[in-house]
Design a protein around this motif. Structure first.
Motif, PDB file in Angstrom:
ATOM      1  N   VAL A 130      15.489   2.911   3.217  1.00  0.00           N
ATOM      2  CA  VAL A 130      15.238   1.715   2.740  1.00  0.00           C
ATOM      3  C   VAL A 130      15.637   1.526   1.130  1.00  0.00           C
ATOM      4  O   VAL A 130      15.393   2.310   0.393  1.00  0.00           O
ATOM      5  N   SER A 131      16.383   0.499   1.106  1.00  0.00           N
ATOM      6  CA  SER A 131      16.829   0.349  -0.360  1.00  0.00           C
ATOM      7  C   SER A 131      15.477   0.089  -1.264  1.00  0.00           C
ATOM      8  O   SER A 131      14.425  -0.295  -0.811  1.00  0.00           O
ATOM      9  N   GLU A 188      15.101  -2.099  -3.498  1.00  0.00           N
ATOM     10  CA  GLU A 188      14.801  -3.545  -3.673  1.00  0.00           C
ATOM     11  C   GLU A 188      14.098  -4.137  -2.404  1.00  0.00           C
ATOM     12  O   GLU A 188      13.029  -4.792  -2.731  1.00  0.00           O
ATOM     13  N   GLU A 189      14.435  -3.498  -1.392  1.00  0.00           N
ATOM     14  CA  GLU A 189      13.674  -3.958  -0.136  1.00  0.00           C
ATOM     15  C   GLU A 189      12.102  -3.374  -0.152  1.00  0.00           C
ATOM     16  O   GLU A 189      11.192  -4.101   0.086  1.00  0.00           O
ATOM     17  N   ASN A 238       9.989  -5.369  -2.477  1.00  0.00           N
ATOM     18  CA  ASN A 238       9.720  -6.592  -1.868  1.00  0.00           C
ATOM     19  C   ASN A 238       8.628  -6.475  -0.930  1.00  0.00           C
ATOM     20  O   ASN A 238       7.672  -7.175  -0.757  1.00  0.00           O
ATOM     21  N   ILE A 239       8.740  -5.321   0.029  1.00  0.00           N
ATOM     22  CA  ILE A 239       7.547  -5.171   0.998  1.00  0.00           C
ATOM     23  C   ILE A 239       6.354  -4.630   0.380  1.00  0.00           C
ATOM     24  O   ILE A 239       5.321  -5.323   0.715  1.00  0.00           O
ATOM     25  N   PRO A 259       9.953  -7.056   6.196  1.00  0.00           N
ATOM     26  CA  PRO A 259      11.298  -6.323   6.024  1.00  0.00           C
ATOM     27  C   PRO A 259      12.515  -7.006   6.563  1.00  0.00           C
ATOM     28  O   PRO A 259      12.246  -7.750   7.525  1.00  0.00           O
ATOM     29  N   THR A 260      13.765  -6.658   5.958  1.00  0.00           N
ATOM     30  CA  THR A 260      14.753  -7.351   6.607  1.00  0.00           C
ATOM     31  C   THR A 260      15.407  -6.490   7.725  1.00  0.00           C
ATOM     32  O   THR A 260      16.638  -7.035   8.257  1.00  0.00           O
ATOM     33  N   SER A 261      14.862  -5.397   7.948  1.00  0.00           N
ATOM     34  CA  SER A 261      15.624  -4.440   8.921  1.00  0.00           C
ATOM     35  C   SER A 261      14.407  -4.095  10.005  1.00  0.00           C
ATOM     36  O   SER A 261      13.074  -4.622   9.705  1.00  0.00           O
TER      37      SER A 261
END
Length: 89
Positions: free
Chosen positions: A27-28, A30-31, A34-35, A42-44
């Motif tokens: 996981v990046s 940045e993500e 955000n989480i 999550p975007t994934s």
């Protein structure tokens, strides 16, 4: 390496990496922020357990680093980080 390209696995201390699945380590940052910080979804395809792991990593980091110390590295003290930033500016 661009800041936006860094993953949890890139910055997590080596002795902690074995505690988390590869999905979490990929996981990046940045993500992950955000989480954990902004409670965004999550975007994934992360499981609930993966999200709990990301929150645990974030909370462990914040427990060891004041949010206003501008820490560059996980495994150094805030004083060491400040000395680093003072020499590079």
């Amino acid at each position: 390496m661009e800041k936006s390209d860094l993953t949890i696995g890139d910055v997590l201390p080596a002795d902690m990496k074995s505690q988390y699945p590869s999905e979490v380590l990929a996981v990046s940052l940045e993500e992950a922020i955000n989480i954990a910080k902004y409670d965004m979804p999550p975007t994934s395809d992360l499981s609930g357990s993966d999200i709990e792991d990301i929150n645990a990593i974030y909370n462990a980091y914040m427990a060891n680093h004041s949010p206003d110390t501008n820490s560059a590295y996980w495994n150094t003290t805030p004083d060491q980080n400040q000395a680093y930033w003072n020499t590079t500016t």
